[in-house]
Scaffold this active site. Structure first.
Site, PDB file in Angstrom:
ATOM      1  N   GLU A 212      -0.829 -13.799   9.304  1.00 17.64           N
ATOM      2  CA  GLU A 212      -0.496 -14.131   7.603  1.00 17.64           C
ATOM      3  C   GLU A 212       0.064 -13.542   7.007  1.00 17.64           C
ATOM      4  O   GLU A 212       0.986 -14.043   5.773  1.00 17.64           O
ATOM      5  CB  GLU A 212      -2.550 -13.867   6.776  1.00 17.64           C
ATOM      6  CG  GLU A 212      -4.005 -14.007   7.390  1.00 17.64           C
ATOM      7  CD  GLU A 212      -4.529 -13.152   8.119  1.00 17.64           C
ATOM      8  OE1 GLU A 212      -3.726 -12.838   9.463  1.00 17.64           O
ATOM      9  OE2 GLU A 212      -5.093 -13.100   8.971  1.00 17.64           O
ATOM     10  N   ARG A 267      -6.657   1.108   8.844  1.00 17.15           N
ATOM     11  CA  ARG A 267      -7.631   1.213   7.366  1.00 17.15           C
ATOM     12  C   ARG A 267      -7.419   2.884   7.240  1.00 17.15           C
ATOM     13  O   ARG A 267      -8.075   2.941   6.252  1.00 17.15           O
ATOM     14  CB  ARG A 267      -8.381   0.695   7.842  1.00 17.15           C
ATOM     15  CG  ARG A 267      -9.628   1.343   9.511  1.00 17.15           C
ATOM     16  CD  ARG A 267     -10.291   0.933  10.024  1.00 17.15           C
ATOM     17  NE  ARG A 267     -10.868   1.493  11.272  1.00 17.15           N
ATOM     18  CZ  ARG A 267     -10.548   0.430  12.113  1.00 17.15           C
ATOM     19  NH1 ARG A 267      -9.855  -0.116  12.440  1.00 17.15           N
ATOM     20  NH2 ARG A 267     -11.087   1.286  13.519  1.00 17.15           N
ATOM     21  N   HIS A 383     -27.114  -5.986 -14.052  1.00 20.81           N
ATOM     22  CA  HIS A 383     -27.351  -6.925 -13.794  1.00 20.81           C
ATOM     23  C   HIS A 383     -27.358  -9.020 -12.839  1.00 20.81           C
ATOM     24  O   HIS A 383     -27.112  -9.770 -13.638  1.00 20.81           O
ATOM     25  CB  HIS A 383     -26.406  -7.591 -15.347  1.00 20.81           C
ATOM     26  CG  HIS A 383     -26.814  -6.747 -16.569  1.00 20.81           C
ATOM     27  ND1 HIS A 383     -27.855  -6.207 -17.542  1.00 20.81           N
ATOM     28  CD2 HIS A 383     -26.145  -5.705 -17.022  1.00 20.81           C
ATOM     29  CE1 HIS A 383     -27.657  -5.705 -18.482  1.00 20.81           C
ATOM     30  NE2 HIS A 383     -26.606  -5.000 -17.805  1.00 20.81           N
TER      31      HIS A 383
HETATM   32  O1  F6P Z   1      -7.265  -7.126  11.128  1.00 21.99           O
HETATM   33  C1  F6P Z   1      -7.950  -6.929  11.577  1.00 21.99           C
HETATM   34  C2  F6P Z   1      -6.103  -5.118  11.321  1.00 21.99           C
HETATM   35  O2  F6P Z   1      -5.927  -5.080  12.575  1.00 21.99           O
HETATM   36  C3  F6P Z   1      -6.568  -4.605  10.640  1.00 21.99           C
HETATM   37  O3  F6P Z   1      -7.112  -2.964  11.600  1.00 21.99           O
HETATM   38  C4  F6P Z   1      -5.210  -4.058  10.212  1.00 21.99           C
HETATM   39  O4  F6P Z   1      -5.530  -2.815   9.237  1.00 21.99           O
HETATM   40  C5  F6P Z   1      -4.939  -5.465   9.596  1.00 21.99           C
HETATM   41  O5  F6P Z   1      -5.635  -6.476  10.838  1.00 21.99           O
HETATM   42  C6  F6P Z   1      -3.234  -6.192   9.716  1.00 21.99           C
HETATM   43  O6  F6P Z   1      -2.514  -5.736  10.642  1.00 21.99           O
HETATM   44  P1  F6P Z   1      -1.250  -4.999  10.333  1.00 21.99           P
HETATM   45  O7  F6P Z   1      -0.791  -4.098   9.261  1.00 21.99           O
HETATM   46  O8  F6P Z   1      -0.740  -4.506  12.360  1.00 21.99           O
HETATM   47  O9  F6P Z   1      -0.528  -5.970  10.031  1.00 21.99           O
END
Ligand code: F6P
Length: 548
Positions: A212, A267, A383
């Site tokens: 992404e 996280r 609500h």
């Molecule tokens: O969804 C899994 C994960 O590895 C998360 O633990 C992490 O925060 C996120 O993807 C983003 O990962 P990165 O910082 O390596 O792009």
């Protein structure tokens, strides 16, 4: 065998809970006028009220015994001192070092990590100051006005949540934006409102491989190069990552790359250079307060006896509800509009950490682990879903969060906000009996038939458990404290369950399959052989829908 072991582990707690049944929260308060005094902890200007939980001295003793039997204190000390507490990735988990003050020393593999932590902190601060004071400009010589953080999961939720929470501390010229979803609508809608000449993109990715983030980063780079030319790109991009080689290949110059170490979990990374967008927004001094708030809670967690240790109490109460009462979810309701993203942030923190089905040694757990965490700000939630909280068949333990005073908002509004928050926890606890419904309706002149028709509907069982965090106001230090309370709550629960809260293998399968499906989705001629029937059917139907 494992079953026997688990049953023994929770036996004392379950026995204490059985003994406590039959006395409601209302009964407990009636029997003990000092209950609030005994069951709240103050840390600086924060109060954690746990008096409205289904605990008595007997249940609490059982919980502290459980914590000691599961060696919570030893596990905690191992985490703080750089032990390998994430064995499936052979790593320490040292997000706490990121908020340690100057002069502290934290050793990993015989090396003090603090000099590097402090040097990255200083590099981040210097860059942020340059953007804020206008000395770092875009390619055309104009000051930067918009900062777009491109990241996902821990590389998005922490900064996005903090940027919203700390909006009143922001620089007047600078707006922050957060793009996370691979859905092109996210970056597309964000870019629509931006001037490339005054926009800075921060590509935030621990691994610098996340589909992404890399897709969004490439789209942003194409957009910028398309408007200002390729040479402008280095002036408008910065990166935060542990994978410095990959960042170089993307074309971001070294002086704009901010590293962190693999012992910072995604996280848990808002404290690291992943917080760059927030440092630019609120300034290094306010960010230092944020770190200080986290550190204050670290010290509290390390040094306070279990009996008055806020994150320990939070975690043990969580275990009580999960393993002795079988409550499946936990709601977090901030009566604080600017904490609107806090529940989403906690979902990753808690559910990615404690959504585990094996113990640290790989044996299957026999008991429930992490709850489903969810929430929305009050009063809006009242609500929407509060009906279920008051009268539904599921009991949902709730954390309420509320400031004593507004950061910068209208005081009258704030007083109503506080009254609503206190009223909800009160209503959830005391409920309303049919006799009370009858009395109220009779007094209002209702006929006995009308009362009989609705009294069951208007009755509330009550006895629904809640915690309340009451803090003076939401500022950087307070936000740092709040996050650290929840981080250590998550750790406490994992310690009791003997699970690893620092890995996240459960997200890998979906990523792998998405990568395999991407070429099949893009190519109408790609073979569907080998796909399961449902997935093949969906791909075919999509092809039909778009006429390929
Ligand atoms: O969804 C899994 C994960 O590895 C998360 O633990 C992490 O925060 C996120 O993807 C983003 O990962 P990165 O910082 O390596 O792009």
């Amino acid at each position: 065998m494992a079953q026997d072991k688990q049953d023994t582990k929770f036996a004392g707690l379950r026995a204490a809970v059985e003994r406590s049944k039959g006395r409601t929260l209302k009964d407990l308060f009636a029997a003990d006028p000092e209950r609030f005094d005994r069951y709240h902890v103050a840390l600086g200007d924060v109060v954690f009220d746990y008096s409205k939980h289904r605990v008595d001295e007997d249940v609490l003793h059982a919980l502290f015994d459980l914590a000691r039997a599961q060696k919570l204190e030893e596990k905690r000390d191992r985490m703080f001192t750089g032990g390998v507490v994430n064995p499936t990735e052979s790593r320490a988990a040292l997000h706490t070092a990121l908020r340690a003050p100057q002069g502290a020393s934290v050793t990993v593999d015989g090396q003090d990590v603090m000099p590097e932590v402090l040097s990255v902190r200083a590099k981040v601060a210097a860059f942020a100051r340059g953007v804020r004071d206008g000395s770092i400009k875009g390619a055309t010589g104009r000051e930067l006005t918009d900062v777009v953080n491109i990241g996902i999961g821990g590389s998005d939720l922490g900064p996005a949540m903090a940027a919203r929470a700390l909006a009143p501390f922001g620089h007047p010229r600078i707006r922050t934006h957060f793009v996370s979803n691979v859905d092109g609508a996210d970056i597309g809608d964000t870019l629509k409102g931006l001037d490339p000449a005054t926009t800075l993109f921060i590509v935030a990715s621990k691994t610098f491989t996340t589909q992404e983030t890399m897709t969004n980063a490439r789209s942003a780079r194409d957009w910028l190069a398309g408007k200002l030319g390729d040479d402008a790109v280095p002036h408008h991009f910065a990166a935060v990552s542990t994978a410095l080689d990959l960042v170089g290949k993307f074309g971001i110059s070294e002086d704009r790359v901010f590293g962190f170490k693999d012992w910072v979990g995604g996280r848990y990374s808002v404290w690291s250079s992943i917080g760059l967008s927030v440092v630019i927004q609120i300034g290094p001094e306010h960010f230092a307060d944020f770190l200080a708030g986290g550190h204050e809670v670290d010290t509290h967690f390390r040094q306070t006896p279990l009996e008055s240790n806020i994150p320990v109490l939070m975690g043990l109460i969580g275990v009580l509800y999960r393993n002795a009462w079988s409550f499946a979810t936990q709601a977090v309701i901030p009566y604080d509009q600017r904490l609107g993203r806090f529940p989403a942030y906690l979902q990753q923190l808690d559910m990615e950490s404690n959504g585990k089905h094996v113990h640290v040694d790989g044996t299957r757990v026999q008991e429930a682990t992490g709850p489903v965490v969810w929430g929305e700000p009050g009063t809006n939630g009242q609500h929407a879903f509060f009906q279920l909280l008051h009268q539904g068949t599921e009991v949902v333990p709730i954390d309420f969060l509320v400031a004593a005073e507004p950061t910068d908002a209208d005081l009258h509004h704030h007083e109503l906000l506080v009254a609503n928050c206190f009223a909800q926890s009160q209503a959830l606890m005391v409920g309303r009996s049919e006799a009370e419904v009858e009395a109220v309706m009779t007094k209002a002149g209702a006929k006995p038939e009308a009362i009989a028709a609705v009294k069951a509907h208007k009755q509330f069982d009550g006895n629904r458990p809640t915690s309340t965090f009451l803090y003076r106001k939401l500022d950087p230090k307070m936000l740092g404290r709040l996050i650290a309370f929840y981080e250590h709550r998550v750790f406490t629960m994992a310690a009791i369950w003997d699970t690893n809260p620092f890995d996240q293998w459960g997200v890998e399968l979906g990523k792998e399959l998405a990568n395999k499906l991407a070429p099949i989705v893009s190519d109408a001629a790609a073979s569907l052989d080998g796909l399961d029937g449902s997935t093949a059917g969906l791909v075919e139907h999509r092809r039909a829908l778009i006429g390929t």
